[in-house]
Design a protein around this motif. Structure first.
Motif, PDB file in Angstrom:
ATOM      1  N   ARG A  32      37.036  82.039  44.204  1.00 41.79           N
ATOM      2  CA  ARG A  32      37.160  82.167  45.622  1.00 41.79           C
ATOM      3  C   ARG A  32      35.711  81.780  46.149  1.00 41.79           C
ATOM      4  NH1 ARG A  32      36.322  87.989  48.538  1.00 41.79           N
ATOM      5  NH2 ARG A  32      35.748  87.335  50.573  1.00 41.79           N
ATOM      6  N   PHE A  33      34.852  81.619  45.499  1.00 41.54           N
ATOM      7  CA  PHE A  33      33.479  81.158  45.777  1.00 41.54           C
ATOM      8  C   PHE A  33      33.513  79.753  45.999  1.00 41.54           C
ATOM      9  CE2 PHE A  33      29.071  80.062  44.225  1.00 41.54           C
ATOM     10  CZ  PHE A  33      28.357  80.705  45.375  1.00 41.54           C
ATOM     11  N   THR A  34      34.580  78.899  45.148  1.00 39.18           N
ATOM     12  CA  THR A  34      34.428  77.466  45.374  1.00 39.18           C
ATOM     13  C   THR A  34      35.510  76.953  45.990  1.00 39.18           C
ATOM     14  OG1 THR A  34      35.552  77.221  43.245  1.00 39.18           O
ATOM     15  CG2 THR A  34      33.220  77.059  43.245  1.00 39.18           C
ATOM     16  N   ALA A  35      36.451  77.854  46.371  1.00 34.50           N
ATOM     17  CA  ALA A  35      37.788  77.318  47.014  1.00 34.50           C
ATOM     18  C   ALA A  35      37.560  76.698  48.373  1.00 34.50           C
ATOM     19  CB  ALA A  35      38.501  78.261  47.249  1.00 34.50           C
ATOM     20  N   PRO A  36      36.729  77.128  49.334  1.00 35.13           N
ATOM     21  CA  PRO A  36      36.629  76.476  50.746  1.00 35.13           C
ATOM     22  C   PRO A  36      35.765  75.149  50.364  1.00 35.13           C
ATOM     23  CG  PRO A  36      35.929  78.854  50.414  1.00 35.13           C
ATOM     24  CD  PRO A  36      36.019  78.385  49.245  1.00 35.13           C
ATOM     25  N   ALA A  37      35.173  74.867  49.539  1.00 37.14           N
ATOM     26  CA  ALA A  37      34.575  73.443  49.304  1.00 37.14           C
ATOM     27  C   ALA A  37      33.587  73.287  50.326  1.00 37.14           C
ATOM     28  CB  ALA A  37      35.608  72.097  49.397  1.00 37.14           C
ATOM     29  N   PRO A  38      32.633  74.211  50.265  1.00 36.45           N
ATOM     30  CA  PRO A  38      31.597  74.055  51.445  1.00 36.45           C
ATOM     31  C   PRO A  38      30.454  72.940  51.088  1.00 36.45           C
ATOM     32  CG  PRO A  38      30.786  75.663  49.750  1.00 36.45           C
ATOM     33  CD  PRO A  38      32.527  75.029  49.094  1.00 36.45           C
TER      34      PRO A  38
ATOM     35  N   SER B 204      28.062  73.704  56.122  1.00 30.49           N
ATOM     36  CA  SER B 204      29.161  74.904  55.965  1.00 30.49           C
ATOM     37  C   SER B 204      28.672  75.399  54.401  1.00 30.49           C
ATOM     38  CB  SER B 204      30.332  74.207  55.988  1.00 30.49           C
ATOM     39  OG  SER B 204      30.712  73.478  55.082  1.00 30.49           O
ATOM     40  N   VAL B 205      28.591  76.634  54.701  1.00 37.89           N
ATOM     41  CA  VAL B 205      28.191  77.378  53.236  1.00 37.89           C
ATOM     42  C   VAL B 205      29.128  78.550  53.032  1.00 37.89           C
ATOM     43  CG1 VAL B 205      25.561  76.989  53.712  1.00 37.89           C
ATOM     44  CG2 VAL B 205      26.695  79.120  54.382  1.00 37.89           C
ATOM     45  N   VAL B 206      29.093  78.735  51.520  1.00 41.46           N
ATOM     46  CA  VAL B 206      29.705  80.031  51.014  1.00 41.46           C
ATOM     47  C   VAL B 206      28.849  80.923  50.481  1.00 41.46           C
ATOM     48  CG1 VAL B 206      31.209  80.833  49.574  1.00 41.46           C
ATOM     49  CG2 VAL B 206      31.957  79.180  50.699  1.00 41.46           C
ATOM     50  N   ILE B 207      28.404  82.176  50.979  1.00 36.70           N
ATOM     51  CA  ILE B 207      27.513  83.048  50.487  1.00 36.70           C
ATOM     52  C   ILE B 207      28.081  84.019  49.238  1.00 36.70           C
ATOM     53  CG2 ILE B 207      25.849  84.954  51.170  1.00 36.70           C
ATOM     54  CD1 ILE B 207      26.109  83.580  53.864  1.00 36.70           C
ATOM     55  N   GLY B 208      27.295  83.934  48.276  1.00 35.09           N
ATOM     56  CA  GLY B 208      27.677  84.688  47.006  1.00 35.09           C
ATOM     57  C   GLY B 208      26.658  86.121  47.008  1.00 35.09           C
ATOM     58  N   HIS B 209      27.038  87.266  46.558  1.00 29.72           N
ATOM     59  CA  HIS B 209      26.153  88.115  46.339  1.00 29.72           C
ATOM     60  C   HIS B 209      26.344  89.045  45.441  1.00 29.72           C
ATOM     61  CE1 HIS B 209      27.836  91.169  48.932  1.00 29.72           C
ATOM     62  NE2 HIS B 209      28.198  90.333  49.700  1.00 29.72           N
TER      63      HIS B 209
ATOM     64  N   ARG C 260      30.626  77.397  36.132  1.00 32.41           N
ATOM     65  CA  ARG C 260      30.323  76.239  35.249  1.00 32.41           C
ATOM     66  C   ARG C 260      31.378  75.795  34.451  1.00 32.41           C
ATOM     67  NH1 ARG C 260      26.454  72.160  36.313  1.00 32.41           N
ATOM     68  NH2 ARG C 260      25.041  72.387  34.837  1.00 32.41           N
ATOM     69  N   GLN C 261      31.999  76.824  33.908  1.00 25.09           N
ATOM     70  CA  GLN C 261      33.064  76.684  32.849  1.00 25.09           C
ATOM     71  C   GLN C 261      34.525  76.513  33.654  1.00 25.09           C
ATOM     72  OE1 GLN C 261      34.390  80.081  30.570  1.00 25.09           O
ATOM     73  NE2 GLN C 261      35.143  78.726  29.203  1.00 25.09           N
ATOM     74  N   SER C 262      34.680  77.201  34.488  1.00 24.61           N
ATOM     75  CA  SER C 262      35.959  77.090  35.399  1.00 24.61           C
ATOM     76  C   SER C 262      36.211  76.564  36.574  1.00 24.61           C
ATOM     77  CB  SER C 262      36.274  78.585  35.355  1.00 24.61           C
ATOM     78  OG  SER C 262      36.480  79.195  34.209  1.00 24.61           O
ATOM     79  N   THR C 263      35.081  75.921  37.567  1.00 25.13           N
ATOM     80  CA  THR C 263      35.249  75.419  38.698  1.00 25.13           C
ATOM     81  C   THR C 263      34.386  74.076  38.786  1.00 25.13           C
ATOM     82  OG1 THR C 263      33.190  76.460  39.575  1.00 25.13           O
ATOM     83  CG2 THR C 263      35.387  77.682  39.558  1.00 25.13           C
ATOM     84  N   SER C 264      34.519  73.542  39.996  1.00 31.01           N
ATOM     85  CA  SER C 264      33.642  72.571  40.397  1.00 31.01           C
ATOM     86  C   SER C 264      32.282  72.901  40.904  1.00 31.01           C
ATOM     87  CB  SER C 264      34.460  71.554  41.197  1.00 31.01           C
ATOM     88  OG  SER C 264      34.637  72.341  42.551  1.00 31.01           O
ATOM     89  N   TRP C 265      31.754  73.913  40.910  1.00 35.10           N
ATOM     90  CA  TRP C 265      30.599  74.502  41.208  1.00 35.10           C
ATOM     91  C   TRP C 265      29.440  73.516  40.816  1.00 35.10           C
ATOM     92  CZ3 TRP C 265      26.362  77.148  38.382  1.00 35.10           C
ATOM     93  CH2 TRP C 265      25.593  77.597  39.209  1.00 35.10           C
ATOM     94  N   ASP C 266      28.480  73.104  41.824  1.00 37.11           N
ATOM     95  CA  ASP C 266      27.234  72.510  41.599  1.00 37.11           C
ATOM     96  C   ASP C 266      25.898  73.235  41.634  1.00 37.11           C
ATOM     97  OD1 ASP C 266      25.330  70.553  41.193  1.00 37.11           O
ATOM     98  OD2 ASP C 266      26.283  69.074  42.749  1.00 37.11           O
ATOM     99  N   PRO C 267      25.108  73.647  40.897  1.00 37.97           N
ATOM    100  CA  PRO C 267      24.031  74.299  41.304  1.00 37.97           C
ATOM    101  C   PRO C 267      23.089  73.447  41.746  1.00 37.97           C
ATOM    102  CG  PRO C 267      24.194  73.836  38.742  1.00 37.97           C
ATOM    103  CD  PRO C 267      25.413  73.456  39.226  1.00 37.97           C
ATOM    104  N   ALA C 268      23.122  72.061  41.834  1.00 38.50           N
ATOM    105  CA  ALA C 268      22.241  71.271  42.876  1.00 38.50           C
ATOM    106  C   ALA C 268      22.659  71.457  44.176  1.00 38.50           C
ATOM    107  CB  ALA C 268      22.174  69.923  42.189  1.00 38.50           C
TER     108      ALA C 268
ATOM    109  N   ASP D 208      21.602  79.816  64.046  1.00 37.71           N
ATOM    110  CA  ASP D 208      20.968  78.480  63.981  1.00 37.71           C
ATOM    111  C   ASP D 208      22.167  77.277  64.030  1.00 37.71           C
ATOM    112  OD1 ASP D 208      18.543  79.762  63.987  1.00 37.71           O
ATOM    113  OD2 ASP D 208      18.081  79.169  61.636  1.00 37.71           O
ATOM    114  N   GLY D 209      23.290  77.830  64.134  1.00 35.21           N
ATOM    115  CA  GLY D 209      24.440  77.076  64.277  1.00 35.21           C
ATOM    116  C   GLY D 209      25.116  76.369  63.046  1.00 35.21           C
ATOM    117  N   GLY D 210      24.849  77.168  61.916  1.00 34.88           N
ATOM    118  CA  GLY D 210      25.546  76.736  60.742  1.00 34.88           C
ATOM    119  C   GLY D 210      27.096  77.602  60.609  1.00 34.88           C
ATOM    120  N   THR D 211      27.819  77.166  59.687  1.00 35.19           N
ATOM    121  CA  THR D 211      28.937  77.514  59.451  1.00 35.19           C
ATOM    122  C   THR D 211      29.110  78.628  58.063  1.00 35.19           C
ATOM    123  OG1 THR D 211      30.027  75.999  60.673  1.00 35.19           O
ATOM    124  CG2 THR D 211      31.568  77.258  59.144  1.00 35.19           C
ATOM    125  N   VAL D 212      29.436  79.712  58.033  1.00 32.84           N
ATOM    126  CA  VAL D 212      29.553  80.642  56.936  1.00 32.84           C
ATOM    127  C   VAL D 212      31.022  80.621  56.635  1.00 32.84           C
ATOM    128  CG1 VAL D 212      29.632  82.675  55.609  1.00 32.84           C
ATOM    129  CG2 VAL D 212      27.916  81.807  57.180  1.00 32.84           C
TER     130      VAL D 212
END
Length: 193
Positions: free
Chosen positions: A83-89, A35-40, A109-117, A60-64
Motif C-alpha cells: 500500500r505504501f508503494t502502490a500510488p507511485a509517489p 506527490s507523497v505517501v506518508i507512512g507512520h 526493500r525485499q518486496s517492492t520498488s521502494w527507494d530510500p533515496a 503548501d500546495g503538495g499532494t498526499v
C-alpha cells in the motif's frame, strides 16, 4: 526477510515527539508540490508527526496520495509495504519508531520498488538503532531531519560537502551514516563484520 540483529527483540521503540524545526526541514527536503505517501508507526508521536506533515504539505500546495500506518511488530508488513508503494509517489515521508520502521523498511526493500533515496524521515527513522535493526544497506540514501533542525543522510555520497564540520564517521564495508552536523544520534554508524 533477513533476520534481526542479535538482541533486537524486546521492548517497543516509539518515536520521540516531532518538533517545529524538524517539520520545517523535512518540508524543505522535498520538491515543492511533489506527490507523497506518508507512512507512520501507530504510536502517538508518529501519528501526530504524520498528521502535522500532511497538513503542512497540503497547505503548501503538495499532494498526499495516501497515509499508511503499520504496527511495531508484524508477521511480514507485506500488506502495508504494498500500500505504501502502490500510488507511485514522487517521494515518501516516514514517521516511526526505530523497531517498527526497521521491519517495514526490510519488507519494502525485499518486496517492492521502494527507494530510500526518494524518502525523508523524522529523526527516529535515521537513528543508529533503526539503521542497525534494518540491516546493512537497507536504508542507504534515506535523508531526514533532527529534532533541532539539522539534516542527516544514511550511506551514499549525498551532496559531497565533506560530511559536515566534524567530518565523516568511520565507514564500514556496508554502511556509513552522514550528517551535516556533529549530532551523535544521526552520525553514529553501526560497525559491520
Amino acid at each position: 526477510m533477513p533476520p534481526e540483529p542479535p538482541g533486537a527483540r524486546g521492548a517497543a521503540t516509539p518515536a520521540e515527539p516531532h518538533t517545529a524545526a524538524e517539520l520545517d526541514v523535512l518540508t524543505g527536503l522535498l520538491p515543492r508540490g511533489a506527490s507523497v505517501v506518508i507512512g507512520h508507526g501507530r504510536d502517538g508521536a508518529s501519528t501526530a508527526a504524520a498528521r502535522a506533515f500532511a497538513a503542512r504539505w497540503q497547505a503548501d500546495g503538495g499532494t498526499v496520495l495516501d497515509v499508511v500506518d503499520w504496527p511495531e511488530e508484524a508477521a511480514s508488513w507485506l500488506r502495508q509495504a504494498r500500500r505504501f508503494t502502490a500510488p507511485a509517489p514522487d517521494a515518501w515521508v516516514v514517521a516511526a519508531g526505530p523497531r517498527g520502521w526497521a521491519g517495514m523498511s526490510r519488507r519494502l526493500r525485499q518486496s517492492t520498488s521502494w527507494d530510500p533515496a526518494r524518502t525523508v524521515g523524522f529523526a527516529s527513522t535515521g537513528s543508529p538503532l533503526a539503521v542497525a535493526l534494518a540491516g546493512p544497506g537497507t536504508l542507504d540514501g534515506l535523508r531526514g531531519a533532527t529534532a533541532d533542525g539539522r539534516t542527516w543522510q544514511i550511506g551514499g555520497d549525498g551532496d559531497g560537502d565533506g560530511d559536515g564540520p566534524t567530518g565523516p564517521p568511520p565507514p564500514t564495508a556496508t554502511h556509513r551514516a552522514r550528517t551535516n552536523s556533529s549530532n551523535p544520534t544521526a552520525s553514529t554508524s553501526p560497525t559491520g563484520p
